[in-house]
Design an enzyme around this catalytic site. Sequence first.
Site, PDB file in Angstrom:
ATOM      1  N   GLU A 180      29.876  47.020  11.978  1.00  0.00           N
ATOM      2  CA  GLU A 180      28.998  46.557  11.000  1.00  0.00           C
ATOM      3  C   GLU A 180      28.141  45.829  11.243  1.00  0.00           C
ATOM      4  O   GLU A 180      27.633  44.784  10.615  1.00  0.00           O
ATOM      5  CB  GLU A 180      30.238  46.047   9.776  1.00  0.00           C
ATOM      6  CG  GLU A 180      30.835  47.010   9.135  1.00  0.00           C
ATOM      7  CD  GLU A 180      31.736  46.604   7.846  1.00  0.00           C
ATOM      8  OE1 GLU A 180      30.999  45.992   7.178  1.00  0.00           O
ATOM      9  OE2 GLU A 180      32.766  46.914   7.793  1.00  0.00           O
ATOM     10  N   GLN A 211      23.915  41.037  17.946  1.00  0.00           N
ATOM     11  CA  GLN A 211      22.597  40.944  18.299  1.00  0.00           C
ATOM     12  C   GLN A 211      21.819  41.532  16.909  1.00  0.00           C
ATOM     13  O   GLN A 211      20.857  40.906  16.434  1.00  0.00           O
ATOM     14  CB  GLN A 211      22.245  41.896  19.372  1.00  0.00           C
ATOM     15  CG  GLN A 211      22.643  41.438  20.601  1.00  0.00           C
ATOM     16  CD  GLN A 211      24.281  41.347  20.885  1.00  0.00           C
ATOM     17  OE1 GLN A 211      25.130  42.371  20.525  1.00  0.00           O
ATOM     18  NE2 GLN A 211      24.648  40.508  21.518  1.00  0.00           N
TER      19      GLN A 211
HETATM   20  C1  LIG Z   1      36.838  50.173  16.446  1.00  0.00           C
HETATM   21  C2  LIG Z   1      35.589  50.533  15.568  1.00  0.00           C
HETATM   22  C3  LIG Z   1      35.558  50.865  14.219  1.00  0.00           C
HETATM   23  C4  LIG Z   1      34.368  51.353  13.762  1.00  0.00           C
HETATM   24  N1  LIG Z   1      34.299  51.958  12.427  1.00  0.00           N
HETATM   25  C5  LIG Z   1      33.214  52.677  11.832  1.00  0.00           C
HETATM   26  C6  LIG Z   1      33.352  53.273  10.507  1.00  0.00           C
HETATM   27  O1  LIG Z   1      34.220  53.314   9.986  1.00  0.00           O
HETATM   28  N2  LIG Z   1      32.189  53.821  10.216  1.00  0.00           N
HETATM   29  C7  LIG Z   1      31.039  53.750  10.699  1.00  0.00           C
HETATM   30  O2  LIG Z   1      30.200  54.331  10.533  1.00  0.00           O
HETATM   31  N3  LIG Z   1      30.893  53.275  12.262  1.00  0.00           N
HETATM   32  C8  LIG Z   1      32.027  52.491  12.566  1.00  0.00           C
HETATM   33  N4  LIG Z   1      32.018  51.942  14.115  1.00  0.00           N
HETATM   34  C9  LIG Z   1      30.815  51.980  14.413  1.00  0.00           C
HETATM   35  C10 LIG Z   1      30.120  50.607  14.960  1.00  0.00           C
HETATM   36  O3  LIG Z   1      29.476  50.110  13.579  1.00  0.00           O
HETATM   37  C11 LIG Z   1      29.210  50.670  16.034  1.00  0.00           C
HETATM   38  O4  LIG Z   1      29.863  50.668  17.110  1.00  0.00           O
HETATM   39  C12 LIG Z   1      28.187  49.618  15.979  1.00  0.00           C
HETATM   40  O5  LIG Z   1      27.217  49.580  15.038  1.00  0.00           O
HETATM   41  C13 LIG Z   1      27.281  49.511  17.359  1.00  0.00           C
HETATM   42  O6  LIG Z   1      26.820  50.799  17.625  1.00  0.00           O
HETATM   43  P1  LIG Z   1      27.048  51.369  19.122  1.00  0.00           P
HETATM   44  O7  LIG Z   1      28.592  51.411  19.485  1.00  0.00           O
HETATM   45  O8  LIG Z   1      26.460  52.858  19.201  1.00  0.00           O
HETATM   46  O9  LIG Z   1      26.203  50.475  20.074  1.00  0.00           O
HETATM   47  P2  LIG Z   1      24.597  50.581  20.308  1.00  0.00           P
HETATM   48  O10 LIG Z   1      23.931  50.530  19.378  1.00  0.00           O
HETATM   49  O11 LIG Z   1      24.452  51.557  21.509  1.00  0.00           O
HETATM   50  O12 LIG Z   1      24.521  48.975  21.180  1.00  0.00           O
HETATM   51  C14 LIG Z   1      24.958  48.454  22.455  1.00  0.00           C
HETATM   52  C15 LIG Z   1      24.565  47.323  22.557  1.00  0.00           C
HETATM   53  O13 LIG Z   1      23.020  46.998  22.621  1.00  0.00           O
HETATM   54  C16 LIG Z   1      22.744  46.052  21.762  1.00  0.00           C
HETATM   55  N5  LIG Z   1      21.546  46.671  21.003  1.00  0.00           N
HETATM   56  C17 LIG Z   1      21.293  47.793  20.461  1.00  0.00           C
HETATM   57  N6  LIG Z   1      20.070  47.760  19.764  1.00  0.00           N
HETATM   58  C18 LIG Z   1      19.518  46.465  20.196  1.00  0.00           C
HETATM   59  C19 LIG Z   1      18.237  45.960  19.869  1.00  0.00           C
HETATM   60  N7  LIG Z   1      17.295  46.280  19.087  1.00  0.00           N
HETATM   61  N8  LIG Z   1      17.980  44.350  20.225  1.00  0.00           N
HETATM   62  C20 LIG Z   1      19.140  43.840  20.959  1.00  0.00           C
HETATM   63  N9  LIG Z   1      20.357  44.480  21.315  1.00  0.00           N
HETATM   64  C21 LIG Z   1      20.399  45.496  21.050  1.00  0.00           C
HETATM   65  C22 LIG Z   1      23.974  45.977  20.702  1.00  0.00           C
HETATM   66  O14 LIG Z   1      23.958  44.693  20.042  1.00  0.00           O
HETATM   67  C23 LIG Z   1      25.023  46.258  21.611  1.00  0.00           C
HETATM   68  O15 LIG Z   1      25.261  45.051  22.380  1.00  0.00           O
HETATM   69  C24 LIG Z   1      33.079  51.390  14.404  1.00  0.00           C
HETATM   70  C25 LIG Z   1      33.271  50.961  15.593  1.00  0.00           C
HETATM   71  C26 LIG Z   1      34.294  50.625  16.390  1.00  0.00           C
HETATM   72  C27 LIG Z   1      34.240  50.078  17.890  1.00  0.00           C
END
Ligand SMILES: Cc1cc2nc3c(=O)[nH]c(=O)nc-3n(C[C@H](O)[C@H](O)[C@H](O)COP(=O)(O)OP(=O)(O)OC[C@H]3O[C@@H](n4cnc5c(N)ncnc54)[C@H](O)[C@@H]3O)c2cc1C
Length: 365
Positions: free
Chosen positions: A348, A352
């Site tokens: 959610e 960051q």
């Molecule tokens: C157990 C679990 C349950 C989940 N449940 C749901 C769900 O029910 N529905 C749903 O839709 N999603 C769900 N999610 C997804 C979750 O919301 C995403 O994993 C989260 O938003 C981060 O996206 P990402 O994993 O692609 O990381 P990325 O977006 O690839 O980020 C990787 C890293 O880069 C950093 N980063 C990215 N962009 C920037 C920026 N511009 N500036 C600084 N730092 C940055 C992030 O903070 C992070 O540290 C779930 C995730 C998990 C792990």
Amino acid sequence: MAHKFAANEIRPRAVEWDRDSVFPLELFRKAFDLGLMTGFIPEIYGGQGLTMLDTCILEEEISWGCSGVATSMNANGLALGPILLAGTGEQKRVFVQPFATEFRFASFCLTEPGAGSDAGGIATTARRDGDGYVLNGRKCFITNGVHASQYTVFASTDRSRGHKGLSAFVVPRETPGVSSGKKEDKMGQRASETSDVLFEEVRVPEANRLGAEGEGFKIAMRTIDYARAGVAAMAVGVARAAYEHAAEYGRQRVQFGQPIAMNQAIYFLLADMATDIEAARLLTWKAAWLADQGKRNTKESSFAKAFAADLAMRAATDAVQIFGGYGYMKDYPVEKLMRDAKLLQIFEGTSQIQRMVIAKETLLR
Ligand SMILES: Cc1cc2nc3c(=O)[nH]c(=O)nc-3n(C[C@H](O)[C@H](O)[C@H](O)COP(=O)(O)OP(=O)(O)OC[C@H]3O[C@@H](n4cnc5c(N)ncnc54)[C@H](O)[C@@H]3O)c2cc1C
């Protein structure tokens, strides 16, 4: 009631569910029967009409019991939120009301392999076809994806418009072309299940679209503004559990002839935890209260989510430190808290992303 439920029904089995990665269906059924799962549904749709503040108080207690359980119990609120915020009366009656009377799960499907923090970049498409749409795409990390009977799906109706081309749809599980992938093997919160959800030539009628075409991103962000207070409350529950375990252990563990909690280095850690828990709870309740007043709470819900999630991680890590070598062992409760807490800084909106929102809402305005 939520506290008793957490103490009597969740805590005694949380270690086993974590170890074996069990989704405790019977526990969720009991929670539903007690009104702990879908109390947020308005009374006119058969629910209890709990406020966001009520829900946060409840979430803190359940998460104090086990945050994995809380994540799965919370997911219905996240998935039904867009319908309550943007749906018509008829859509609320058809897609929300059944959740008040039947034990069911719904999932919120936004994240994709190529679009996490940058949710506007999603590649799932919804192609106009006669009097409806055909959806194609893959969602990942979906909480309760395997168990859900209904999905709230964000898809692009116009890829040339980026995030302004997203639209929101309700997709019943039984629709041909919907499937879920294998359950992910997670570091923590292992009582909650997470999986891919796939949409292959999935046909939905126009009546299943929430709001107008192009309003999907706005609907998703408004829902998440709301829901972040709930995640912050879960984080307060984890931090409180870490504090209580660490304080108790600190009083009992004797080294150098006195309880370790009598050392300033330890009681300062505990004093900081106690202070930050109070601060996190008040930030959370303020964000929830604003939502209940119908006021915009984007900044406040990001304050709460960033502060509380970072606190949960810090408190769990400090609790492991206070337990010393025992804290590193699975026989003691705090290593689970440390693994569980990490997720609160990721989903959610990562910590960051919360800071990006806060900066946009304050200095970059
Ligand atoms: C157990 C679990 C349950 C989940 N449940 C749901 C769900 O029910 N529905 C749903 O839709 N999603 C769900 N999610 C997804 C979750 O919301 C995403 O994993 C989260 O938003 C981060 O996206 P990402 O994993 O692609 O990381 P990325 O977006 O690839 O980020 C990787 C890293 O880069 C950093 N980063 C990215 N962009 C920037 C920026 N511009 N500036 C600084 N730092 C940055 C992030 O903070 C992070 O540290 C779930 C995730 C998990 C792990």
